[in-house]
Scaffold this active site. Structure first.
Site, PDB file in Angstrom:
ATOM      1  CE  LYS A  78      -3.905   1.895   2.669  1.00 47.58           C
ATOM      2  NZ  LYS A  78      -4.801   1.631   3.821  1.00 47.58           N
ATOM      3  CB  SER A 153      -8.136   3.381   2.782  1.00 42.61           C
ATOM      4  OG  SER A 153      -7.299   2.747   3.734  1.00 42.61           O
ATOM      5  CB  SER A 177      -8.337   0.237   5.417  1.00 47.13           C
ATOM      6  OG  SER A 177      -9.122   1.395   5.328  1.00 47.13           O
TER       7      SER A 177
HETATM    8  N1  GLN Z   1     -13.000   3.475   6.186  1.00 47.18           N
HETATM    9  C1  GLN Z   1     -12.440   3.868   7.447  1.00 47.18           C
HETATM   10  C2  GLN Z   1     -12.054   5.324   7.402  1.00 47.18           C
HETATM   11  O1  GLN Z   1     -12.357   5.933   6.461  1.00 47.18           O
HETATM   12  C3  GLN Z   1     -11.261   3.002   7.796  1.00 47.18           C
HETATM   13  C4  GLN Z   1     -10.047   3.373   7.080  1.00 47.18           C
HETATM   14  C5  GLN Z   1      -8.887   2.510   7.419  1.00 47.18           C
HETATM   15  O2  GLN Z   1      -9.028   1.441   7.999  1.00 47.18           O
HETATM   16  N2  GLN Z   1      -7.705   2.995   7.069  1.00 47.18           N
HETATM   17  O3  GLN Z   1     -11.478   5.852   8.289  1.00 47.18           O
END
Ligand code: GLN
Length: 496
Positions: A78, A153, A177
């Site tokens: 990532k 994400s 994410s």
């Molecule tokens: N979707 C969640 C957020 O927007 C989790 C994001 C993540 O786990 N990095 O914060």
């Protein structure tokens, strides 16, 4: 190349000279060349550096040395995990040209294990989002239906593994994410226990919630990758001082007397029907495998999102203060008459996208003198209650079973309202809040608009329960075939 070759098998072949690390890498680079135009999983690949790395692995084999457990295995990362001299953008204009002076611990450990990190995958800006649409450089497309999101994400890492553009990859999970995109892309994604994997070199979002973890096409591949990166690290004082877990020796041995807890709150009527059907099917599968199914309650499931959206933004707002246009990252051009404050304000105003700004404002608000007690302190108290709730439920079961998400992948652009995006993580955030571990596994399919879309099921286990978690996951995988079905990548070439 057989699409079912495990990464341990790839590594064995490299070590025994049946193939080379260079050939393996070229194979994936060629697939990326063919398919990534339609998917945009990658922010960039480092072909030459990766070739040199693969050649070094082959040279060690030729010299009779053992390059390690992951000899020659290509790994995508990532784009919020830093590596020296290679660009890490975090999906943000703020870091568009940033390259780190040091390697993340996970990166160093992969190299030590003989793996070949070769590229960075697209993500939501600073890992904030559930669809990868908040990436400043454009969205990632779901390989099962390119009109749909891959989740987020870590959408690029999930989609890359689903489309076999990399055998495995790393993502980060702050509120879901890894598990959520794994679910929407039909792959395995593991969020390790908080402190199991070093966060050194992971660009911080919510440091009390963030964990790096693997994406893979099988539980075994995920276990192998996690084994390589896990363990205490002097550079991260929040890593747990426990020996790295042995996740592989007994992975294929079914657990006896396994108790599967099914929280009533997870089979909500608001879930897509296909999601509840896949969880019910999974319950049946475990029952047939001899597991005891235990009905449990997790009434705090519903307060997770509210708690997370106080703690996460609070931490993000203070972390992201470092991006000031001076120390690193994007710097606005000063116009005549402008002051230092203008430089800060414009650099941040131009460098950050709308979702990141929203979180910074929210976080600054909940930490401000007048509201700290009402919001931040309160959220920390609820955090303790959520943690306690898991502790008491785990007295009655070994793992929890439920959905990863309430619905399959949604179309690009469908969730323009932030709250509807936030609700994607209803079933995942509490594991981060409590610091426990979880995995999303391919759990079935549904058909929407004539396209087959994957559904994930989620297992959660207590802190440091990765061995149980992954053995339970492997039992399900061995009894089902969902993980063997691959998306048809006919959008560019007519063949997959
Ligand atoms: N979707 C969640 C957020 O927007 C989790 C994001 C993540 O786990 N990095 O914060």
């Amino acid at each position: 190349m057989s699409s079912r070759t495990s990464i341990l098998e790839h590594a064995r072949r490299v070590r025994e000279g049946e193939t080379t690390a260079v050939a393996l890498l070229e194979n994936y680079l060629e697939r990326i060349g063919r398919h990534d135009g339609a998917l945009s999983c990658f922010q960039g690949t480092f072909d030459d550096v990766a070739r040199a790395r693969a050649e070094a692995v082959d040279a060690r084999v030729a010299a009779g040395e053992d390059p390690g457990m992951l000899a020659g295995v290509p790994v995508a990362m990532k784009d919020n995990i830093v590596s020296r001299g290679e660009r890490t953008t975090c999906g943000s204009r703020m870091l568009e040209h940033f390259s780190s002076p040091y390697d993340a611990t996970v990166y160093a450990r992969l190299i030590q294990a003989g793996a070949v990190p070769f590229g960075k995958t697209r993500c939501d800006e600073f890992a904030m989002g559930s669809s990868t649409e908040h990436c400043a450089f454009g969205p990632v497309h779901n390989p099962w239906d390119t009109n749909r999101v891959p989740g987020g994400s870590s959408g690029g890492s999930a989609a890359a593994v689903a489309a076999e553009l990399s055998p495995v990859s790393l993502g980060s999970d702050t509120g879901g994410s890894i598990r959520q995109p794994a679910s929407l892309c039909g792959v395995v994604g593991v969020k390790p226990t908080y402190g199991r994997v070093s966060r050194y070199g992971l660009v911080s979002f919510g440091p009390s919630l963030d964990q790096i973890g693997p994406f893979a096409r099988s539980v075994e591949d995920a276990a192998a990758l996690l084994s390589a990166i896990a363990g205490v690290d002097v550079h991260d004082s929040t890593t747990i001082d426990e020996p790295a877990p042995d996740l592989l020796t007994r992975l294929h041995t079914p657990l006896e007397n396994l108790r599967i807890g099914v929280p009533a709150e997870y089979l909500d009527e608001g879930n897509d029907q296909s999601v509840n059907a896949s969880v019910h099917a999974a319950i049946e599968t475990y029952r047939e495998l001899g597991a005891e199914i235990v009905d449990v309650q997790l009434p705090l499931t519903d307060v997770g999102i509210a708690t997370y959206y106080v703690i996460g933004p609070a931490e993000a707002s203070s972390n992201l203060a470092r991006f000031d246009g001076i120390r690193y990252g994007y710097r606005a051009q000063l116009r005549s008459g402008e002051t230092l404050s203008d430089l800060y304000a414009r650099s941040r105003g131009e460098g950050f996208g709308p979702e990141v700004k929203r979180r910074i404002m929210l976080g600054t608000y909940v930490l401000s003198a007048g509201y700290y007690d009402a919001y931040y302190k309160r959220a920390l108290q609820v955090r303790r209650l959520i943690r306690n709730e898991f502790t008491s439920v785990f007295k009655h079961c070994d793992v929890l079973l439920g959905p990863t998400t309430s619905a399959p992948a949604f179309p690009l652009g469908a969730k323009s309202d932030p709250l509807s995006m936030y609700l994607c993580d209803r079933y995942t955030v509490n594991a981060n809040i409590a610091g426990i571990c979880g995995v999303s596994l391919p759990g079935g399919f549904t058909e929407v608009d004539g396209r087959r879309l994957p559904l994930g099921i989620q297992l959660q286990a207590p802190a440091l329960g990765e061995e149980t978690l992954l053995r339970a996951a492997r039992m399900f995988e061995a009894a089902t075939e969902h993980h063997l079905v691959r998306p048809d990548l006919d959008f560019t070439t007519g063949t997959s």
